[in-house]
Design an enzyme around this catalytic site. Structure first.
Site, PDB file in Angstrom:
ATOM      1  N   SER A   1       0.824  -1.204   0.000  1.00 30.77           N
ATOM      2  CA  SER A   1       0.000   0.000   0.000  1.00 30.77           C
ATOM      3  C   SER A   1       0.860   1.256   0.000  1.00 30.77           C
ATOM      4  O   SER A   1       1.590   1.498  -0.968  1.00 30.77           O
ATOM      5  CB  SER A   1      -0.956  -0.048   1.201  1.00 30.77           C
TER       6      SER A   1
ATOM      7  N   ASP B   1     -10.369  -3.819  -4.251  1.00 35.01           N
ATOM      8  CA  ASP B   1      -9.471  -2.833  -3.645  1.00 35.01           C
ATOM      9  C   ASP B   1      -9.546  -1.534  -4.439  1.00 35.01           C
ATOM     10  O   ASP B   1      -9.385  -1.557  -5.671  1.00 35.01           O
ATOM     11  CB  ASP B   1      -8.039  -3.380  -3.665  1.00 35.01           C
TER      12      ASP B   1
ATOM     13  N   HIS C   1      -8.134  -5.155  -0.090  1.00 37.41           N
ATOM     14  CA  HIS C   1      -6.924  -4.453   0.322  1.00 37.41           C
ATOM     15  C   HIS C   1      -6.533  -4.893   1.733  1.00 37.41           C
ATOM     16  O   HIS C   1      -7.391  -5.070   2.593  1.00 37.41           O
ATOM     17  CB  HIS C   1      -7.171  -2.936   0.311  1.00 37.41           C
TER      18      HIS C   1
END
Length: 334
Positions: A181, A277, A307
């Site tokens: 991320s 996501d 995610h």
């Protein structure tokens, strides 16, 4: 208790979620993740009313259980950065060869939450699977330390590890970067910036659902996955607002690597995305940008995942997926 529940058959998990299985085209949300998403929605968190400190505390609690793996040894280094020192946690084991490849890892958390402790389990796990040293960087967080400080901390930590490769017993030419991320964002941006400064490049990139375009304009961000899947468009905007001092900075390639002018000769990259996501589309777009410049890229979407899955080792099936990711990355990094 929740870990035991997640091991129940899929049809029971869907019943507990109170809904039919959620789909996006041909993608079908994994029942365990559907239950997690539904439980998260019931919390009704209003991000306009929550402080970074409160969200950090909640995230630490969520990631407090330990995976074990006592054969993985950790030690902390104090690394000088501009005006301060930060911690870099080294993971190793007796089976790892001296002067071998290594991975510098940047944790996720929207540049606002997370630390070396919240990502301790995954770093231990990939250290064992990759059989290489992992260096997890505890960069300073926003909004107390806004861009470019988190980026600069990671850039300087990589430089310190590279300069001290002999002492750290790693191969200076086989140091890769990676992260999930926001950490994937930092890893990609560091490669671009080092190329711009004509510095030695990392050996390879492990980019786990990376944030690559902080303008937040993709279809998966604004439509497909804008809400309901833990990470939302609203939460991403909250993170970005805490990370950046101005909207103009979204166009800086150190912030949005997708917007860099040049991608040729960047390190080979393994780019992983999740089907449910908000960051899915920009991860795909980044892989395509690299491929257009003849960079070696392995791209893989896990269509049933959300995610954050990389840090959810308790969910059945995730360890197997991480094993696959590690196998793919080994081919790039060795």
């Amino acid at each position: 208790m929740i870990n035991l529940i997640l091991k129940l058959p899929g049809f029971i998990l869907l019943w507990l979620s109170g809904r039919k299985q959620i789909t996006l085209g041909e993608r079908k949300l994994l029942p365990a993740f559907q239950l997690i998403c539904e439980q998260n929605e019931k919390l009704g968190v209003q991000y306009s009313e929550i402080s970074p400190q409160d969200l950090r505390a909640n995230y630490i609690t969520q990631n407090s259980s330990k995976i074990g793996l006592k054969e993985i040894i950790s030690s902390n280094h104090k690394v000088p950065v501009n005006g301060d020192t930060i911690e870099v946690r080294e993971y190793s084991s007796k089976s790892i060869n001296k002067s071998g490849p290594s991975l510098v890892y940047f944790h996720g958390g929207g540049w606002v939450i997370g630390d070396t402790d919240t990502h301790d389990n995954i770093c231990r796990y990939i250290c064992k699977k990759l059989n290489m040293k992992i260096f997890s960087v505890n960069y300073r967080l926003s909004p107390e330390y806004k861009f470019p400080i988190p980026f600069n901390d990671c850039f300087d930590a990589y430089e310190w590890i590279s300069n001290n490769a002999e002492v750290l017993e790693i191969d200076s030419e086989m140091i890769s970067v990676g992260g999930d991320s926001a950490g994937g964002n930092l890893a990609a941006s560091i490669c671009i910036q080092r190329k711009k400064e004509n510095k030695t490049l990392p050996n390879a990139q492990l980019l786990i659902y990376p944030a690559t375009d902080l303008r937040l304009i993709t279809n998966s961000m604004t439509k497909d996955c804008s809400e309901g899947f833990v990470l939302t468009e609203e939460l991403m905007k909250w993170f970005v607002d805490h990370y950046l001092d101005s909207a103009e900075l979204k166009n800086d390639p150190r912030v949005s690597p997708l917007l860099a002018e040049k991608f040729e000769d960047l390190p080979p990259a393994l780019i992983i995305t999740a089907g449910f996501d908000p960051l899915r589309d920009e991860g795909l777009q980044y892989s395509e940008k690299l491929k257009q410049e003849n960079v070696t890229v392995i791209y893989k979407e896990y269509p049933t995942y959300i995610h954050g899955f990389f840090n959810m080792l308790q969910v059945p099936g995730i360890k197997k997926s991480i094993d696959e990711i590690c196998e793919e990355f080994e081919e790039l990094a060795n």
